[in-house]
Design a protein around this motif. Structure first.
Motif, PDB file in Angstrom:
ATOM      1  N   GLU A  58      44.213 150.538  21.348  1.00 30.73           N
ATOM      2  CA  GLU A  58      42.993 149.965  20.764  1.00 30.73           C
ATOM      3  C   GLU A  58      41.823 150.944  20.721  1.00 30.73           C
ATOM      4  N   GLN A  59      41.640 151.704  21.793  1.00 32.42           N
ATOM      5  CA  GLN A  59      40.469 152.578  21.886  1.00 32.42           C
ATOM      6  C   GLN A  59      40.692 153.960  21.280  1.00 32.42           C
ATOM      7  N   ARG A  71      51.542 147.894  20.171  1.00 35.13           N
ATOM      8  CA  ARG A  71      50.086 147.941  20.343  1.00 35.13           C
ATOM      9  C   ARG A  71      49.750 147.867  21.827  1.00 35.13           C
ATOM     10  N   PRO A 127      46.463 148.239  24.922  1.00 38.71           N
ATOM     11  CA  PRO A 127      45.022 148.316  25.182  1.00 38.71           C
ATOM     12  C   PRO A 127      44.670 149.755  25.579  1.00 38.71           C
TER      13      PRO A 127
END
Length: 199
Positions: free
Chosen positions: A8-9, A42, A44
């Motif tokens: 995500e980041q 996916r 985090p």
């Protein structure tokens, strides 16, 4: 099978894996559009090259990692020093099983390579079977032996054509990774295989 890993980041450093190798590195949208057949994972946080733990001998040959069935008598935390030596002297066969559990703990901390001269064949076998790379030990060690040594030693970049070896940490950026340490690992990939998944 193609697998596209994205955190995500850090969507600009998504990694497309083909077997044991990195097929491409780039923005998630571009890689997903280029090969829509890829399975997407996916995560985090951020995707990084993974960590080198310079304390291979200290953590795998001089530390006893208790079996969960021993928690009542030995606890769950790694045991070092003379107490570990006494366990290994009393039952040398425990070294191999301890090393395998120690390797699993390293994988859970984003370790993809170890350093230091490993002298025990069973420990070398545990490292090899897990697919951990063996790196150069730094001239100056970062501090006491730990699964999350300070400072963390990140391996060089993940590059197309290189080995699919990286980790994902549930942090906002590298500064937070340095501050919070390798215990924030949520995934470790070695040889294109997901060898640790935290969630």
């Amino acid at each position: 099978m193609l697998t596209l890993h994205v955190a995500e980041q850090s969507p600009e450093t998504a990694v497309l894996v083909d077997g044991a190798s990195v097929a491409a590195v780039g923005r998630y949208e571009e890689l997903a559009d280029a090969d829509p057949r890829a399975r997407v994972r996916r995560w985090p946080g951020i995707l990084t090259p993974g960590l080198l733990n310079p304390y291979g001998p200290e953590l795998l040959e001089a530390t006893y990692h208790p079996d969960p069935r021993e928690a009542g008598t030995l606890g769950t935390e790694p045991i070092g020093g003379e107490r570990a030596g006494a366990i290994f002297r009393a039952d040398p066969a425990r070294l191999g099983a301890s090393a395998r559990r120690g390797v699993q703990r390293m994988l859970a901390h984003g370790t993809v390579a170890v350093a230091g001269e490993l002298r025990s064949r069973v420990v070398v076998d545990a490292v090899r079977r897990a697919g951990l790379a063996v790196g150069q030990r730094p001239d100056r060690l970062p501090g006491p032996a730990a699964l999350s040594p300070t400072p963390l030693i990140l391996l060089p970049r993940v590059v197309p054509g290189g080995p699919a070896r990286f980790a994902v940490f549930d942090v906002a950026d590298r500064a937070e990774l340095v501050r919070r340490g390798a215990g924030t690992c949520v995934a470790t990939v070695i040889g294109g295989r997901l060898v640790y998944r935290g969630r």
